[in-house]
Scaffold this active site. Structure first.
Site, PDB file in Angstrom:
ATOM      1  CE1 TYR A  58      -3.091  -2.972   0.285  1.00  0.00           C
ATOM      2  CE2 TYR A  58      -3.766  -2.190   2.443  1.00  0.00           C
ATOM      3  CZ  TYR A  58      -3.901  -3.082   1.406  1.00  0.00           C
ATOM      4  OH  TYR A  58      -4.853  -4.069   1.482  1.00  0.00           O
ATOM      5  CG  HIS A 117      -1.171  -8.580  -0.423  1.00  0.00           C
ATOM      6  ND1 HIS A 117      -0.771  -7.261  -0.325  1.00  0.00           N
ATOM      7  CD2 HIS A 117      -2.491  -8.536  -0.721  1.00  0.00           C
ATOM      8  CE1 HIS A 117      -1.802  -6.470  -0.541  1.00  0.00           C
ATOM      9  NE2 HIS A 117      -2.857  -7.212  -0.805  1.00  0.00           N
TER      10      HIS A 117
END
Length: 278
Positions: A58, A117
């Site tokens: 992110y 992820h």
């Protein structure tokens, strides 16, 4: 707050967490609103968001930096921090280095849960899960899990992991509901919590779904978004991580914990599919 018990432990995780994708940038950092974002995260924690979800990807790590700044004002022991390792860092050495960076940016010596992820077919799953388990034993993460794993891949991860996999984070909302049919029942049978990301579908639902949500929202004196969250929270073992930047949206999302849909209304929403009923 609603809590879910994590597999094979006495630990509980808040069922409504704070999603942080695009806070501080998307694929790369954007520092133009840093002060605003730090204040928003701090306000969210004060409001009761003690479960915060993020990832090294992110904003190129900047989101973790903003969280690290915001949480420095609070008792770390009261927070449940979740971060995720990017698929290019799933080799053993790379994973350890990735967590080094995450911990430095978050200004903490451990995360509460560390997730893969996305799967990477070019890296042996056994190597990745060994590195994840090593981090549990080193005390740098308390729990491990995965994200975006389908049922078959989750079974493989369980088979090669020497530490319990306690969570799978996947796309799941009122219209993106593939997880509901096979993956969720499997997770429930294994005691694995399922985290629904994009639980509000960015408010981009079909007209048919919108009308169904509005009818129930009127019945429960709630918003359609709260009904979407209440539907997910009405399912055993499901937790949600809606993102919000405005204080009223943060409050609305967390207040969805007070809405308990009847079995009949859950069934109505369960049977929605695409633009109409199943």
């Amino acid at each position: 707050m609603i809590y879910r018990r994590l597999k094979n432990s006495d630990e509980k995780i808040a069922a409504i967490g704070l999603g942080t994708w695009a806070i501080g940038g998307r694929e790369g950092p954007d520092t133009s609103r840093d002060g605003e974002y730090i204040d928003t995260i701090a306000r969210a924690i004060e409001m009761g968001y003690h479960h915060i979800d993020t990832a090294e990807y992110y904003a190129g790590g900047h989101t973790e930096e903003l969280i690290g700044e915001a949480i420095s004002l609070f008792d770390r022991r009261e927070l449940f921090l979740v971060s995720k390792v990017w698929p290019t860092h799933l080799r053993e050495r790379d994973l350890h280095r990735a967590l080094d960076g995450t911990l430095k940016r978050l200004r903490t010596d451990y995360v509460d849960m560390y997730l893969v992820h996305w799967p990477n077919p070019d890296v042996p799953l056994g190597e990745t899960m060994k590195a994840m388990a090593d981090e549990v034993r080193a005390g740098r993460t308390r729990f491990i899990g995965v994200s975006n794993f389908d049922t078959n891949l989750l079974k493989k991860a369980i088979a090669v992991s020497t530490e319990p996999i306690v969570n799978n984070q996947v796309l799941f909302n009122i219209e993106d509901r593939q997880a509901m049919y096979e993956l969720l029942p499997f997770c429930q049978s294994e005691g694995i919590t399922l985290t629904a990301y994009s639980p509000l579908k960015r408010n981009l639902v079909s007209e048919f779904t919108r009308q169904a949500l509005e009818r129930l929202a009127e019945k429960y004196y709630a918003s359609p978004q709260q009904i979407m969250l209440a539907w997910l929270l009405g399912k055993e073992g499901v937790i949600v991580i809606p993102k919000a930047e405005k204080i009223d949206h943060l409050r609305s999302n967390i207040d969805s914990k007070n809405i308990v849909l009847t079995p009949e209304d859950m069934k109505i929403l369960d049977e929605l599919k695409g633009g109409g009923l199943v």
